[in-house]
Design an enzyme around this catalytic site. Structure first.
Site, PDB file in Angstrom:
ATOM      1  N   ASP A  44     -37.349  20.717   7.889  1.00 47.50           N
ATOM      2  CA  ASP A  44     -38.060  19.878   6.952  1.00 47.50           C
ATOM      3  C   ASP A  44     -39.310  20.008   6.951  1.00 47.50           C
ATOM      4  O   ASP A  44     -40.194  19.510   6.170  1.00 47.50           O
ATOM      5  CB  ASP A  44     -37.774  18.455   6.901  1.00 47.50           C
ATOM      6  CG  ASP A  44     -38.173  17.723   8.212  1.00 47.50           C
ATOM      7  OD1 ASP A  44     -38.524  18.585   9.099  1.00 47.50           O
ATOM      8  OD2 ASP A  44     -37.898  16.788   8.342  1.00 47.50           O
TER       9      ASP A  44
ATOM     10  N   GLU B  80     -42.786  14.082  10.468  1.00 42.63           N
ATOM     11  CA  GLU B  80     -41.798  14.234   9.356  1.00 42.63           C
ATOM     12  C   GLU B  80     -42.428  14.174   8.120  1.00 42.63           C
ATOM     13  O   GLU B  80     -43.732  13.981   7.944  1.00 42.63           O
ATOM     14  CB  GLU B  80     -40.872  12.989   9.430  1.00 42.63           C
ATOM     15  CG  GLU B  80     -40.049  13.172  10.732  1.00 42.63           C
ATOM     16  CD  GLU B  80     -38.754  13.939  10.974  1.00 42.63           C
ATOM     17  OE1 GLU B  80     -39.141  15.091  10.486  1.00 42.63           O
ATOM     18  OE2 GLU B  80     -37.907  13.555  11.163  1.00 42.63           O
TER      19      GLU B  80
ATOM     20  N   HIS C  57     -41.387  19.959   9.908  1.00 41.74           N
ATOM     21  CA  HIS C  57     -42.189  19.229  10.823  1.00 41.74           C
ATOM     22  C   HIS C  57     -42.602  20.112  11.864  1.00 41.74           C
ATOM     23  O   HIS C  57     -41.978  20.991  12.275  1.00 41.74           O
ATOM     24  CB  HIS C  57     -41.399  17.964  11.315  1.00 41.74           C
ATOM     25  CG  HIS C  57     -40.171  18.142  12.137  1.00 41.74           C
ATOM     26  ND1 HIS C  57     -38.964  17.612  11.767  1.00 41.74           N
ATOM     27  CD2 HIS C  57     -39.711  19.071  13.217  1.00 41.74           C
ATOM     28  CE1 HIS C  57     -38.054  17.982  12.572  1.00 41.74           C
ATOM     29  NE2 HIS C  57     -38.679  18.853  13.380  1.00 41.74           N
TER      30      HIS C  57
ATOM     31  N   ASP D  69     -43.753  15.589  22.056  1.00 41.84           N
ATOM     32  CA  ASP D  69     -42.928  14.567  21.637  1.00 41.84           C
ATOM     33  C   ASP D  69     -41.871  13.988  22.595  1.00 41.84           C
ATOM     34  O   ASP D  69     -41.548  14.818  23.505  1.00 41.84           O
ATOM     35  CB  ASP D  69     -42.270  14.762  20.198  1.00 41.84           C
ATOM     36  CG  ASP D  69     -41.475  16.142  19.960  1.00 41.84           C
ATOM     37  OD1 ASP D  69     -41.103  16.636  21.011  1.00 41.84           O
ATOM     38  OD2 ASP D  69     -41.493  16.550  18.900  1.00 41.84           O
TER      39      ASP D  69
END
Length: 261
Positions: free
Chosen positions: A136, A143, A138, A67
């Site tokens: 979370d 996400e 990811h 990313d």
């Protein structure tokens, strides 16, 4: 999926570095998928040291990072290209022309995402994908509610991710709210996945990803579908895993891990 528990964060990072070391030596033209973040810094330091002292050769490798933030130029101290130069690329003998990150500065972001997918395909796919896990759940910046067949695309970051990463920016308000990320499907296409998670703060989400249901709300749970995925954790991150005794048995008895004893 198999889970390997090591006693400390340092031992977990060393095992992951050794897996990468072996993969590179076995296949000098390895295509590596790389991750960023504080957890990975220990792995990259070990790889750089092995390059310096043990001749670990990255000259034939190609890399694709998971990313990059939208709107940060490569020279920005918070850009992931800058991170990779600082922690790995600048410390090993890799050809920069063989290192790839998504183009967060592209005028046409959708076209840049499609081009990134094509570049991975042109390289023959990713042989070894290194992963971390967010609080979370990811992987990359996939996400919650990321489709399990998703491909490289622009993703809006959650408030939780922003809160976790913004302190790294000066001032914190500089943090972008979007990033380009490989999709969950892109990650699952890799031939091998290795996820490293350390620290008590990752214990709850790790247990949900490894032992909970496969759900788009925890994108790391999709790794349960991967035919060759290894999760490497320290004791703190393993604290909520119900199968801890079994995972320790795997490390103690499976042939692949004998050399690490």
């Amino acid at each position: 999926m198999e889970v390997i528990i090591r006693p400390t964060a340092a031992a977990a990072a060393d095992l992951v570095a050794t897996l990468i070391d072996r993969a590179v030596r076995q296949r000098p033209d390895l295509v590596l998928g790389l991750a960023t973040g504080r957890t990975m810094e220990a792995v990259y330091a070990l790889l750089a040291e092995r390059h310096r002292t043990q001749g670990l050769d990255f000259s034939g490798c190609r890399t694709f990072n998971l990313d990059e933030y939208v709107g940060l130029p490569p020279g920005d101290p918070n850009a992931y290209r800058y991170y990779m130069e600082r922690h790995l690329f600048g410390r090993i003998n890799i050809d920069r022309r063989r290192t790839h990150l998504p183009d967060g500065m592209a005028a046409d972001l959708d076209a840049a995402c499609a081009a990134y997918e094509q570049a991975i395909a042109d390289a023959g796919g990713i042989d070894f994908q290194l992963l971390g896990i967010g609080h979370d759940g990811h992987i990359g910046f996939n996400e919650p509610l990321s489709a399990l067949r998703s491909r490289t695309r622009v993703k809006a970051l959650t408030p939780q991710t922003v809160a976790a990463n913004a302190p790294l920016f000066d001032p914190p308000t500089r943090m972008p709210r979007r990033a380009i990320t490989m999709g969950v499907g892109t990650i699952l296409d890799s031939r091998r996945c290795v996820l490293l998670a350390t620290g008590a703060s990752k214990a709850d989400i790790l247990a949900r990803a490894v032992e909970g249901p496969i759900t788009a709300m925890v994108s790391a749970s999709a790794l349960q579908l991967h035919p060759r995925c290894t999760i490497v954790v320290d004791e703190a991150a393993a604290a909520h895993l119900q199968g801890r005794d079994y995972y320790r048995f795997i490390f103690d008895n499976e042939p692949e891990w004998k050399a690490f004893h």
